[in-house]
Design a protein around this motif. Sequence first.
Motif, PDB file in Angstrom:
ATOM      1  N   PRO A  85      -6.642 -25.977   6.032  1.00  0.00           N
ATOM      2  CA  PRO A  85      -5.487 -25.074   6.018  1.00  0.00           C
ATOM      3  C   PRO A  85      -4.176 -25.743   6.412  1.00  0.00           C
ATOM      4  CG  PRO A  85      -7.382 -23.946   6.951  1.00  0.00           C
ATOM      5  CD  PRO A  85      -7.772 -25.397   6.801  1.00  0.00           C
ATOM      6  N   GLU A  86      -4.226 -26.629   7.413  1.00  0.00           N
ATOM      7  CA  GLU A  86      -2.986 -27.308   7.811  1.00  0.00           C
ATOM      8  C   GLU A  86      -2.685 -28.494   6.896  1.00  0.00           C
ATOM      9  OE1 GLU A  86      -5.617 -27.071  10.450  1.00  0.00           O
ATOM     10  OE2 GLU A  86      -4.892 -25.012  10.362  1.00  0.00           O
ATOM     11  N   ARG A  87      -3.734 -29.219   6.486  1.00  0.00           N
ATOM     12  CA  ARG A  87      -3.527 -30.375   5.611  1.00  0.00           C
ATOM     13  C   ARG A  87      -2.901 -29.947   4.280  1.00  0.00           C
ATOM     14  NH1 ARG A  87      -8.504 -31.662   5.077  1.00  0.00           N
ATOM     15  NH2 ARG A  87      -8.919 -30.994   2.934  1.00  0.00           N
ATOM     16  N   ILE A  88      -3.437 -28.888   3.693  1.00  0.00           N
ATOM     17  CA  ILE A  88      -2.892 -28.422   2.421  1.00  0.00           C
ATOM     18  C   ILE A  88      -1.532 -27.773   2.640  1.00  0.00           C
ATOM     19  CG2 ILE A  88      -3.342 -26.965   0.409  1.00  0.00           C
ATOM     20  CD1 ILE A  88      -6.353 -27.288   1.058  1.00  0.00           C
ATOM     21  N   GLY A  89      -1.343 -27.157   3.806  1.00  0.00           N
ATOM     22  CA  GLY A  89      -0.020 -26.623   4.133  1.00  0.00           C
ATOM     23  C   GLY A  89       1.033 -27.709   4.156  1.00  0.00           C
ATOM     24  N   VAL A 110       8.565 -26.163  -0.756  1.00  0.00           N
ATOM     25  CA  VAL A 110       9.380 -25.053  -0.260  1.00  0.00           C
ATOM     26  C   VAL A 110      10.418 -25.534   0.750  1.00  0.00           C
ATOM     27  CG1 VAL A 110       7.669 -23.277  -0.736  1.00  0.00           C
ATOM     28  CG2 VAL A 110       7.611 -24.453   1.473  1.00  0.00           C
ATOM     29  N   GLY A 111      10.581 -26.840   0.848  1.00  0.00           N
ATOM     30  CA  GLY A 111      11.610 -27.392   1.727  1.00  0.00           C
ATOM     31  C   GLY A 111      11.287 -27.253   3.195  1.00  0.00           C
ATOM     32  N   ALA A 112      10.043 -27.543   3.573  1.00  0.00           N
ATOM     33  CA  ALA A 112       9.627 -27.429   4.966  1.00  0.00           C
ATOM     34  C   ALA A 112       9.078 -28.753   5.469  1.00  0.00           C
ATOM     35  CB  ALA A 112       8.560 -26.343   5.124  1.00  0.00           C
ATOM     36  N   ALA A 113       9.385 -29.088   6.696  1.00  0.00           N
ATOM     37  CA  ALA A 113       8.813 -30.271   7.334  1.00  0.00           C
ATOM     38  C   ALA A 113       7.360 -29.996   7.683  1.00  0.00           C
ATOM     39  CB  ALA A 113       9.608 -30.617   8.587  1.00  0.00           C
ATOM     40  N   PRO A 114       6.569 -31.046   7.914  1.00  0.00           N
ATOM     41  CA  PRO A 114       5.157 -30.847   8.275  1.00  0.00           C
ATOM     42  C   PRO A 114       4.991 -29.983   9.521  1.00  0.00           C
ATOM     43  CG  PRO A 114       5.584 -33.148   7.734  1.00  0.00           C
ATOM     44  CD  PRO A 114       6.921 -32.471   7.805  1.00  0.00           C
ATOM     45  N   GLY A 115       3.820 -29.335   9.611  1.00  0.00           N
ATOM     46  CA  GLY A 115       3.481 -28.580  10.801  1.00  0.00           C
ATOM     47  C   GLY A 115       3.973 -27.146  10.824  1.00  0.00           C
ATOM     48  N   GLN A 116       4.513 -26.665   9.715  1.00  0.00           N
ATOM     49  CA  GLN A 116       5.075 -25.312   9.712  1.00  0.00           C
ATOM     50  C   GLN A 116       4.437 -24.380   8.673  1.00  0.00           C
ATOM     51  OE1 GLN A 116       9.657 -25.503  10.669  1.00  0.00           O
ATOM     52  NE2 GLN A 116       9.170 -27.158   9.260  1.00  0.00           N
ATOM     53  N   VAL A 117       3.542 -24.911   7.845  1.00  0.00           N
ATOM     54  CA  VAL A 117       2.905 -24.109   6.798  1.00  0.00           C
ATOM     55  C   VAL A 117       1.397 -24.166   6.987  1.00  0.00           C
ATOM     56  CG1 VAL A 117       2.556 -23.803   4.321  1.00  0.00           C
ATOM     57  CG2 VAL A 117       4.791 -24.553   5.174  1.00  0.00           C
ATOM     58  N   VAL A 118       0.771 -23.006   6.993  1.00  0.00           N
ATOM     59  CA  VAL A 118      -0.682 -22.930   7.048  1.00  0.00           C
ATOM     60  C   VAL A 118      -1.158 -22.151   5.830  1.00  0.00           C
ATOM     61  CG1 VAL A 118      -0.704 -20.841   8.492  1.00  0.00           C
ATOM     62  CG2 VAL A 118      -2.671 -22.387   8.501  1.00  0.00           C
ATOM     63  N   VAL A 119      -2.212 -22.641   5.189  1.00  0.00           N
ATOM     64  CA  VAL A 119      -2.736 -22.030   3.964  1.00  0.00           C
ATOM     65  C   VAL A 119      -3.983 -21.224   4.284  1.00  0.00           C
ATOM     66  CG1 VAL A 119      -3.802 -22.544   1.735  1.00  0.00           C
ATOM     67  CG2 VAL A 119      -1.761 -23.791   2.446  1.00  0.00           C
ATOM     68  N   PRO A 170      -5.707 -19.212  -2.248  1.00  0.00           N
ATOM     69  CA  PRO A 170      -5.169 -18.750  -0.967  1.00  0.00           C
ATOM     70  C   PRO A 170      -3.658 -18.863  -0.910  1.00  0.00           C
ATOM     71  CG  PRO A 170      -6.238 -20.887  -0.734  1.00  0.00           C
ATOM     72  CD  PRO A 170      -6.572 -20.391  -2.093  1.00  0.00           C
ATOM     73  N   ALA A 171      -3.076 -17.964  -0.162  1.00  0.00           N
ATOM     74  CA  ALA A 171      -1.626 -17.932   0.018  1.00  0.00           C
ATOM     75  C   ALA A 171      -1.242 -18.807   1.212  1.00  0.00           C
ATOM     76  CB  ALA A 171      -1.180 -16.488   0.230  1.00  0.00           C
ATOM     77  N   TYR A 172       0.018 -18.713   1.630  1.00  0.00           N
ATOM     78  CA  TYR A 172       0.464 -19.530   2.758  1.00  0.00           C
ATOM     79  C   TYR A 172       1.448 -18.751   3.618  1.00  0.00           C
ATOM     80  CZ  TYR A 172       4.383 -20.284  -0.462  1.00  0.00           C
ATOM     81  OH  TYR A 172       5.423 -20.095  -1.340  1.00  0.00           O
ATOM     82  N   LEU A 173       1.541 -19.198   4.842  1.00  0.00           N
ATOM     83  CA  LEU A 173       2.454 -18.620   5.833  1.00  0.00           C
ATOM     84  C   LEU A 173       3.293 -19.747   6.423  1.00  0.00           C
ATOM     85  CD1 LEU A 173       3.399 -16.354   7.844  1.00  0.00           C
ATOM     86  CD2 LEU A 173       1.408 -16.959   9.238  1.00  0.00           C
ATOM     87  N   TYR A 174       4.607 -19.568   6.400  1.00  0.00           N
ATOM     88  CA  TYR A 174       5.542 -20.522   7.009  1.00  0.00           C
ATOM     89  C   TYR A 174       6.053 -19.913   8.303  1.00  0.00           C
ATOM     90  CZ  TYR A 174      10.200 -22.665   7.781  1.00  0.00           C
ATOM     91  OH  TYR A 174      11.322 -23.262   8.318  1.00  0.00           O
ATOM     92  N   ILE A 175       5.887 -20.644   9.395  1.00  0.00           N
ATOM     93  CA  ILE A 175       6.430 -20.249  10.696  1.00  0.00           C
ATOM     94  C   ILE A 175       7.352 -21.377  11.146  1.00  0.00           C
ATOM     95  CG2 ILE A 175       5.917 -19.486  13.034  1.00  0.00           C
ATOM     96  CD1 ILE A 175       3.020 -19.016  12.146  1.00  0.00           C
ATOM     97  N   ALA A 176       8.640 -21.114  11.184  1.00  0.00           N
ATOM     98  CA  ALA A 176       9.594 -22.143  11.602  1.00  0.00           C
ATOM     99  C   ALA A 176       9.218 -22.682  12.973  1.00  0.00           C
ATOM    100  CB  ALA A 176      11.007 -21.570  11.621  1.00  0.00           C
TER     101      ALA A 176
END
Length: 422
Positions: free
Chosen positions: A98-102, A109-118, A258-264
Amino acid sequence: MSEPISTQGPTATPGPTTASGPAGPADLRARAAQLDAADALAGLRDRFSLPEGVVYLDGNSLGALPAAVADRTADVVTREWGELLIRSWDESAWWTAPERIGDKLAPLVGAAPGQVVVGDSTSVNLFKALVGAARLAQAARPGRTRMLVDAATFPTDGYIAASAARMTGLTVTPVDPSHAGDAMDADTAVVLLNHVDYRTGRLHDLAGLTAAARAAGAVVVWDLCHSAGALPVGLDEHGVDLAVGCTYKYLNGGPGAPAYLYIADRHQAAFDSPLPGWNGHAEPFAMNPGYVPADGARRGRVGTPDILSMLALESALDAWDGVCVEAVRAKSLALTDFFLACVAEYVPPGRVESVTPVRHAHRGSQVSLRTENAREVMAELIARGVVGDFRAPDVLRFGFTPLYVGFADAERAARTLGHIFG
């Protein structure tokens, strides 16, 4: 608002002409061939498995199959599951998927690593995001009562928003995204908006509306289902708080991917998920009765990851290797401009009306045309090998996925539509 099709709009590509007058079919086909020959992204089509003779313009509902996914999925099933069995949670790195694919998806989506979980569906992630956003807002500014929600949102978003509002004591206020900034005030806790309208293809101002929400002290949640993989998003650049999206449209992850969630990053320590599952626990295998959230975006996990579809998505994202999202956006606009020009040439006047904005700044990667008997027209297009989709009561939708759609596809689709009306 509907916009009549025009080939002479402020940013639209002028309709092709000849010395003797408007272009005919041969001229448009020749122009399509020229544009395809000059297309730096044309070779990406080879990364996908597409049926011979079919023009596929429904990638805004389900993306095409990336060619490498079938072999990768077979390996997951036969070797990782069939031979390694439960060892694959560690030896095949299932647990960290989930984190690796995130992180693999994050640049799109213009996000740095560690902010998207799939993981989970868009609806489930939206519920997490909205309740989490309300809790963030209420902790920072107690007493706020309103949740602004895109009035034209995809129905499920509205259902989830209503439920999240009931749970957190907020009241849903529908708002036109074009004027949402004016509606944000000192009583606004949460704002939910779609980056691209699913029905019309209208692109909303993520940067400006996020800035307006921040100025009002509200927490903003963006639904990226119809923009991620089609155009630059810039979540980090524009200071977005939370975002969700699916992966089976322009990201080509497959049906039910699966979808994804971005948490700043700035919100992760305080993000309080309403679904505190064991997978999001700081020590998931300790089986403690009390919940302690994991650090980072991982706290957005809930239950056991859906490994088969998740690893198919991971393989599908390989189709993006070396691809610049800005180049994808440029081709998307060129494709939709050309399609609109061809429709204006091939379709008899008055038979269709574009509900997709002409201006590039307001257009996603689809063209929606309003017409009578739209359901029957789309069925006939599909029967003739041009696959789009229909939205009630009268809209034909054509999604342009630049990784595998070319200008000859756009010309053929418009020409076929013209034959149906002819």
